[in-house]
Design a protein around this motif. Structure first.
Motif, short mmCIF file in Angstrom:
data_model
loop_
_atom_site.label_atom_id
_atom_site.label_comp_id
_atom_site.label_asym_id
_atom_site.label_seq_id
_atom_site.Cartn_x
_atom_site.Cartn_y
_atom_site.Cartn_z
N SER A 105 48.39 -14.54 -6.50
CA SER A 105 50.15 -13.97 -7.35
C SER A 105 49.97 -12.34 -7.24
O SER A 105 49.14 -12.22 -7.63
CB SER A 105 50.44 -14.46 -8.95
OG SER A 105 50.46 -14.19 -9.46
N THR A 145 52.52 -9.57 -8.45
CA THR A 145 53.64 -9.06 -9.06
C THR A 145 54.22 -7.71 -8.82
O THR A 145 53.50 -6.82 -8.83
CB THR A 145 53.05 -9.06 -10.49
OG1 THR A 145 53.60 -10.89 -10.73
CG2 THR A 145 54.55 -9.16 -11.11
N VAL A 166 57.68 -11.96 -7.83
CA VAL A 166 56.34 -12.18 -7.47
C VAL A 166 56.55 -12.99 -6.35
O VAL A 166 57.04 -13.52 -5.57
CB VAL A 166 55.83 -13.73 -8.67
CG1 VAL A 166 54.36 -13.54 -8.25
CG2 VAL A 166 56.35 -13.18 -9.93
N ASP A 198 53.86 -15.55 -4.30
CA ASP A 198 52.69 -16.51 -3.49
C ASP A 198 52.44 -16.83 -2.73
O ASP A 198 53.32 -16.55 -1.95
CB ASP A 198 52.80 -17.90 -4.69
CG ASP A 198 54.00 -17.84 -5.95
OD1 ASP A 198 53.06 -16.97 -7.29
OD2 ASP A 198 55.07 -17.70 -7.12
N THR A 226 59.96 -12.46 -11.12
CA THR A 226 59.39 -13.21 -12.43
C THR A 226 59.88 -13.70 -13.71
O THR A 226 59.34 -14.54 -14.41
CB THR A 226 59.00 -11.28 -12.93
OG1 THR A 226 60.76 -11.29 -12.97
CG2 THR A 226 58.37 -10.43 -11.88
N ARG A 232 45.40 -12.59 -9.90
CA ARG A 232 46.78 -12.33 -10.14
C ARG A 232 46.92 -10.64 -9.94
O ARG A 232 45.97 -9.92 -10.50
CB ARG A 232 47.45 -12.54 -11.25
CG ARG A 232 47.38 -14.17 -11.25
CD ARG A 232 47.50 -14.43 -13.00
NE ARG A 232 46.74 -14.59 -13.89
CZ ARG A 232 45.03 -15.29 -13.73
NH1 ARG A 232 45.13 -16.40 -12.82
NH2 ARG A 232 44.05 -15.55 -14.58
N THR A 280 48.92 -7.53 -9.65
CA THR A 280 50.19 -6.46 -9.92
C THR A 280 50.23 -5.04 -10.18
O THR A 280 49.10 -4.01 -10.30
CB THR A 280 50.60 -6.59 -11.62
OG1 THR A 280 50.49 -7.74 -12.46
CG2 THR A 280 52.06 -5.83 -12.36
#
Length: 116
Positions: free
Chosen positions: A36, A38, A45, A47, A63, A73, A75
């Motif tokens: 994911s 972000t 987000v 995926d 989000t 993950r 960000t």
């Protein structure tokens, strides 16, 4: 201002870069993982799945919308994502300076560093 579509294109460039890596190296260092991404300043987000064939099944959501918990993950801000995809920003430097946050197992980190 960077858009969601610009970010999607950047993800495509990263996927293409993965495919430029020798297939034997991809098979050696990549284990299929859910990812994911972000994009903090766009509230979006992405995926996807990381495979030896690149980044596949890329979908986007807000989000605010719940999604499956990914094994890896990331960000990042939209402009930094574009810079990473264009190779204007070094991933390791961005991570250590706090511009990119990466949440993954130690084993995944060790495998990914070979490709990043």
């Amino acid at each position: 201002m960077t858009s969601v579509e610009d970010c999607r294109a950047a993800i495509g460039k990263v996927s293409d870069r993965i495919l430029e890596t020798d297939e034997a190296d991809r098979r050696k260092h990549l284990v299929e993982r859910t990812v994911s991404l972000t994009v903090s300043d766009l509230g979006t987000v992405f995926d996807m799945r990381l495979t030896t064939n690149g980044l596949e099944d890329v979908t986007s959501r807000s989000t605010d919308s719940a999604g499956p918990k990914a094994q890896v993950r990331i960000t990042v801000a939209a402009d930094d994502l574009i810079d990473l995809a264009e190779d204007r920003l070094d991933f390791a430097k961005a991570m250590f300076s706090g511009r990119v946050k990466l949440d993954a197992s130690f084993g995944d980190l060790m495998r990914l560093r070979k490709l990043l």
